[in-house]
Motif scaffolding. Structure first.
Motif, PDB file in Angstrom:
ATOM      1  N   LEU A  43      81.969 -67.248  37.046  1.00 56.19           N
ATOM      2  CA  LEU A  43      81.634 -65.822  37.045  1.00 56.19           C
ATOM      3  C   LEU A  43      81.624 -65.272  38.465  1.00 56.19           C
ATOM      4  CD1 LEU A  43      80.401 -63.135  36.001  1.00 56.19           C
ATOM      5  CD2 LEU A  43      78.190 -64.298  35.975  1.00 56.19           C
ATOM      6  N   ALA A  44      80.893 -65.924  39.354  1.00 53.14           N
ATOM      7  CA  ALA A  44      80.772 -65.431  40.719  1.00 53.14           C
ATOM      8  C   ALA A  44      82.112 -65.464  41.442  1.00 53.14           C
ATOM      9  CB  ALA A  44      79.736 -66.258  41.479  1.00 53.14           C
ATOM     10  N   ALA A  45      82.859 -66.551  41.297  1.00 53.97           N
ATOM     11  CA  ALA A  45      84.132 -66.688  42.002  1.00 53.97           C
ATOM     12  C   ALA A  45      85.121 -65.622  41.546  1.00 53.97           C
ATOM     13  CB  ALA A  45      84.707 -68.082  41.769  1.00 53.97           C
ATOM     14  N   ALA A  46      85.215 -65.423  40.237  1.00 52.67           N
ATOM     15  CA  ALA A  46      86.158 -64.430  39.718  1.00 52.67           C
ATOM     16  C   ALA A  46      85.751 -63.022  40.120  1.00 52.67           C
ATOM     17  CB  ALA A  46      86.249 -64.553  38.198  1.00 52.67           C
ATOM     18  N   ALA A  47      84.458 -62.738  40.081  1.00 51.14           N
ATOM     19  CA  ALA A  47      83.980 -61.402  40.440  1.00 51.14           C
ATOM     20  C   ALA A  47      84.252 -61.099  41.910  1.00 51.14           C
ATOM     21  CB  ALA A  47      82.491 -61.286  40.146  1.00 51.14           C
ATOM     22  N   LEU A  48      84.023 -62.069  42.785  1.00 53.03           N
ATOM     23  CA  LEU A  48      84.251 -61.857  44.219  1.00 53.03           C
ATOM     24  C   LEU A  48      85.722 -61.648  44.534  1.00 53.03           C
ATOM     25  CD1 LEU A  48      81.743 -64.536  45.493  1.00 53.03           C
ATOM     26  CD2 LEU A  48      81.566 -62.083  45.943  1.00 53.03           C
ATOM     27  N   ASP A  49      86.599 -62.165  43.702  1.00 53.01           N
ATOM     28  CA  ASP A  49      88.036 -61.973  43.903  1.00 53.01           C
ATOM     29  C   ASP A  49      88.477 -60.553  43.559  1.00 53.01           C
ATOM     30  OD1 ASP A  49      88.525 -64.488  44.855  1.00 53.01           O
ATOM     31  OD2 ASP A  49      89.221 -65.306  42.946  1.00 53.01           O
ATOM     32  N   VAL A  50      87.677 -59.843  42.778  1.00 54.22           N
ATOM     33  CA  VAL A  50      88.051 -58.521  42.293  1.00 54.22           C
ATOM     34  C   VAL A  50      87.913 -57.457  43.379  1.00 54.22           C
ATOM     35  CG1 VAL A  50      87.357 -56.686  40.689  1.00 54.22           C
ATOM     36  CG2 VAL A  50      87.529 -59.046  39.893  1.00 54.22           C
ATOM     37  N   VAL A  51      86.923 -57.629  44.254  1.00 57.88           N
ATOM     38  CA  VAL A  51      86.558 -56.591  45.226  1.00 57.88           C
ATOM     39  C   VAL A  51      87.037 -57.003  46.611  1.00 57.88           C
ATOM     40  CG1 VAL A  51      84.621 -55.317  46.217  1.00 57.88           C
ATOM     41  CG2 VAL A  51      84.555 -56.012  43.823  1.00 57.88           C
ATOM     42  N   PRO A  52      87.769 -56.137  47.315  1.00 58.69           N
ATOM     43  CA  PRO A  52      88.281 -56.530  48.641  1.00 58.69           C
ATOM     44  C   PRO A  52      87.199 -56.725  49.687  1.00 58.69           C
ATOM     45  CG  PRO A  52      88.809 -54.223  48.157  1.00 58.69           C
ATOM     46  CD  PRO A  52      88.279 -54.818  46.887  1.00 58.69           C
ATOM     47  N   ARG A  53      86.105 -55.949  49.601  1.00 58.02           N
ATOM     48  CA  ARG A  53      85.035 -56.063  50.597  1.00 58.02           C
ATOM     49  C   ARG A  53      83.678 -56.064  49.882  1.00 58.02           C
ATOM     50  NH1 ARG A  53      88.863 -52.850  52.641  1.00 58.02           N
ATOM     51  NH2 ARG A  53      87.926 -50.996  51.714  1.00 58.02           N
ATOM     52  N   PRO A  54      83.275 -57.205  49.329  1.00 58.17           N
ATOM     53  CA  PRO A  54      82.002 -57.267  48.597  1.00 58.17           C
ATOM     54  C   PRO A  54      80.807 -57.421  49.525  1.00 58.17           C
ATOM     55  CG  PRO A  54      83.062 -59.404  48.518  1.00 58.17           C
ATOM     56  CD  PRO A  54      83.994 -58.493  49.268  1.00 58.17           C
ATOM     57  N   ARG A  55      80.499 -56.372  50.268  1.00 54.99           N
ATOM     58  CA  ARG A  55      79.410 -56.458  51.239  1.00 54.99           C
ATOM     59  C   ARG A  55      78.048 -56.328  50.570  1.00 54.99           C
ATOM     60  NH1 ARG A  55      82.416 -52.035  54.853  1.00 54.99           N
ATOM     61  NH2 ARG A  55      82.555 -51.271  52.709  1.00 54.99           N
ATOM     62  N   ASP A  56      77.928 -55.381  49.650  1.00 49.43           N
ATOM     63  CA  ASP A  56      76.662 -55.137  48.954  1.00 49.43           C
ATOM     64  C   ASP A  56      76.827 -55.513  47.487  1.00 49.43           C
ATOM     65  OD1 ASP A  56      74.575 -53.594  50.737  1.00 49.43           O
ATOM     66  OD2 ASP A  56      76.561 -52.841  51.287  1.00 49.43           O
ATOM     67  N   VAL A  57      76.044 -56.501  47.042  1.00 44.23           N
ATOM     68  CA  VAL A  57      76.218 -57.067  45.708  1.00 44.23           C
ATOM     69  C   VAL A  57      74.896 -57.013  44.948  1.00 44.23           C
ATOM     70  CG1 VAL A  57      76.896 -59.128  44.396  1.00 44.23           C
ATOM     71  CG2 VAL A  57      78.012 -58.609  46.600  1.00 44.23           C
ATOM     72  N   VAL A  58      74.983 -56.670  43.669  1.00 44.61           N
ATOM     73  CA  VAL A  58      73.847 -56.799  42.758  1.00 44.61           C
ATOM     74  C   VAL A  58      74.131 -57.953  41.812  1.00 44.61           C
ATOM     75  CG1 VAL A  58      72.505 -55.717  40.910  1.00 44.61           C
ATOM     76  CG2 VAL A  58      73.323 -54.331  42.830  1.00 44.61           C
ATOM     77  N   VAL A  59      73.169 -58.867  41.677  1.00 43.67           N
ATOM     78  CA  VAL A  59      73.257 -59.936  40.674  1.00 43.67           C
ATOM     79  C   VAL A  59      72.159 -59.692  39.656  1.00 43.67           C
ATOM     80  CG1 VAL A  59      73.146 -62.404  40.218  1.00 43.67           C
ATOM     81  CG2 VAL A  59      74.212 -61.586  42.332  1.00 43.67           C
ATOM     82  N   GLY A  60      72.543 -59.401  38.440  1.00 39.48           N
ATOM     83  CA  GLY A  60      71.576 -59.183  37.377  1.00 39.48           C
ATOM     84  C   GLY A  60      71.261 -60.486  36.680  1.00 39.48           C
ATOM     85  N   GLY A  61      70.073 -61.025  36.946  1.00 36.47           N
ATOM     86  CA  GLY A  61      69.648 -62.295  36.361  1.00 36.47           C
ATOM     87  C   GLY A  61      69.675 -63.410  37.389  1.00 36.47           C
ATOM     88  N   LEU A  62      68.503 -63.971  37.718  1.00 33.55           N
ATOM     89  CA  LEU A  62      68.428 -65.069  38.680  1.00 33.55           C
ATOM     90  C   LEU A  62      68.705 -66.408  38.013  1.00 33.55           C
ATOM     91  CD1 LEU A  62      67.729 -66.243  41.463  1.00 33.55           C
ATOM     92  CD2 LEU A  62      65.316 -66.160  40.801  1.00 33.55           C
ATOM     93  N   GLY A  63      68.139 -66.616  36.806  1.00 30.28           N
ATOM     94  CA  GLY A  63      68.305 -67.905  36.143  1.00 30.28           C
ATOM     95  C   GLY A  63      67.848 -69.038  37.041  1.00 30.28           C
ATOM     96  N   LEU A  64      68.706 -70.049  37.210  1.00 28.83           N
ATOM     97  CA  LEU A  64      68.404 -71.155  38.114  1.00 28.83           C
ATOM     98  C   LEU A  64      69.150 -71.007  39.440  1.00 28.83           C
ATOM     99  CD1 LEU A  64      68.341 -74.142  35.596  1.00 28.83           C
ATOM    100  CD2 LEU A  64      66.427 -72.815  36.498  1.00 28.83           C
ATOM    101  N   GLY A  65      69.730 -69.840  39.675  1.00 28.22           N
ATOM    102  CA  GLY A  65      70.206 -69.487  41.006  1.00 28.22           C
ATOM    103  C   GLY A  65      71.647 -69.807  41.339  1.00 28.22           C
ATOM    104  N   PHE A  66      72.427 -70.355  40.403  1.00 24.67           N
ATOM    105  CA  PHE A  66      73.763 -70.808  40.773  1.00 24.67           C
ATOM    106  C   PHE A  66      74.740 -69.652  41.003  1.00 24.67           C
ATOM    107  CE2 PHE A  66      71.913 -74.616  39.014  1.00 24.67           C
ATOM    108  CZ  PHE A  66      72.330 -75.574  39.921  1.00 24.67           C
ATOM    109  N   THR A  67      74.617 -68.577  40.250  1.00 23.30           N
ATOM    110  CA  THR A  67      75.471 -67.412  40.498  1.00 23.30           C
ATOM    111  C   THR A  67      75.181 -66.845  41.889  1.00 23.30           C
ATOM    112  OG1 THR A  67      75.539 -66.871  38.136  1.00 23.30           O
ATOM    113  CG2 THR A  67      76.141 -65.130  39.669  1.00 23.30           C
ATOM    114  N   THR A  68      73.905 -66.662  42.197  1.00 24.55           N
ATOM    115  CA  THR A  68      73.521 -66.125  43.503  1.00 24.55           C
ATOM    116  C   THR A  68      73.964 -67.047  44.631  1.00 24.55           C
ATOM    117  OG1 THR A  68      71.632 -64.966  42.566  1.00 24.55           O
ATOM    118  CG2 THR A  68      71.573 -65.388  44.926  1.00 24.55           C
ATOM    119  N   ARG A  69      73.802 -68.345  44.451  1.00 26.13           N
ATOM    120  CA  ARG A  69      74.185 -69.293  45.504  1.00 26.13           C
ATOM    121  C   ARG A  69      75.677 -69.198  45.800  1.00 26.13           C
ATOM    122  NH1 ARG A  69      72.726 -75.729  45.542  1.00 26.13           N
ATOM    123  NH2 ARG A  69      74.240 -75.853  43.848  1.00 26.13           N
ATOM    124  N   HIS A  70      76.500 -69.044  44.766  1.00 29.74           N
ATOM    125  CA  HIS A  70      77.942 -68.943  44.992  1.00 29.74           C
ATOM    126  C   HIS A  70      78.297 -67.615  45.658  1.00 29.74           C
ATOM    127  CE1 HIS A  70      81.865 -70.778  44.226  1.00 29.74           C
ATOM    128  NE2 HIS A  70      82.316 -69.528  44.158  1.00 29.74           N
TER     129      HIS A  70
END
Length: 226
Positions: free
Chosen positions: A55-82
């Motif tokens: 999820l994180a890898a594909a999403a970051l590929d979509v935006v040319p300059r992902p400087r400001d990011v919102v992550v909805g849901g912390l869970g165990l942190g793997f999306t945020t860590r990536h």
């Protein structure tokens, strides 16, 4: 701390939305696996992280300059860590409704948690994602939602609004030019796709093949560009 065979309960809390439990067990692939359950339902663990990373890898590929990011849901942190592993990222707002999860990440009950939350780019907001987005006063390059496993797999019934037009329109209004909203789903979600197309000019449905316990599964990303 309670034990059930090879499974050890390491943390439990009652919240307004129900029971949140962390359990530790051993598997053939990993010495110690931490598992998150909400109201008795398996949500995720620290072994099967492919969906969060994909999820994180594909999403970051979509935006040319992902400087400001919102992550909805912390869970165990793997999306945020990536997300934090991307050097282009300057600020991450992580919205998590369950305060106990933030506490367990912060105090090391989840071992990699302190490093994630100590990153100076991270701001934790303890709130419902619906409220956090409604009250946001900043704009973002990427809004990445992993609140549930999609509209057919709600953690809480109120989350149905995450997949409806008013919330999607609010997300659109908070995006910078070239920004994107990305939503993860464990199954194809034609109603979500339709709702997003009513709000955004461009929406892609992207299937992603992942392995869960060596079992091939197909998850879906719904990507809407500003």
């Amino acid at each position: 701390m309670r034990s059930e065979g090879d499974i050890v309960e390491i943390a439990r809390a009652e919240t307004p939305r129900g029971e949140v439990v962390l359990r530790r067990h051993r598997s053939a692939l990993a010495a110690d696996v931490i598992e998150l359950r909400v109201n008795g339902v398996f949500v995720m663990d620290t072994q099967e992280t492919g969906t969060e990373i994909e999820l994180a890898a594909a999403a970051l590929d979509v935006v040319p300059r992902p400087r400001d990011v919102v992550v909805g849901g912390l869970g165990l942190g793997f999306t945020t860590r990536h997300v934090l592993a991307d050097p282009r990222v300057e600020r991450v707002m992580v919205v998590e409704i369950e305060e106990v999860l933030v506490g367990w990440m912060r105090d090391g009950t989840v071992p990699h948690g302190p490093a994630i939350l100590a990153d100076q780019r991270v701001r934790i907001v303890n709130a419902d994602i619906l409220m956090a987005i409604a009250e946001a006063r900043s704009t973002y390059d990427l809004i990445l939602l992993d609140v549930d496993n999609g509209p057919g797999y709600l953690v809480h019934e109120d989350n149905v609004r995450v997949y409806e037009e008013p919330f999607l329109a609010r997300c659109r209004d908070l995006l910078n030019p070239e920004g994107a909203l990305v939503i993860w789903s464990a199954a194809a979600a034609p109603e979500l796709h339709s709702a997003m197309r009513a709000v955004f000019d461009e929406v892609d449905e992207q299937p992603h093949d992942v392995l869960l316990q060596d079992r091939p599964e197909t998850y879906y990303l719904y990507v809407a560009r500003r």
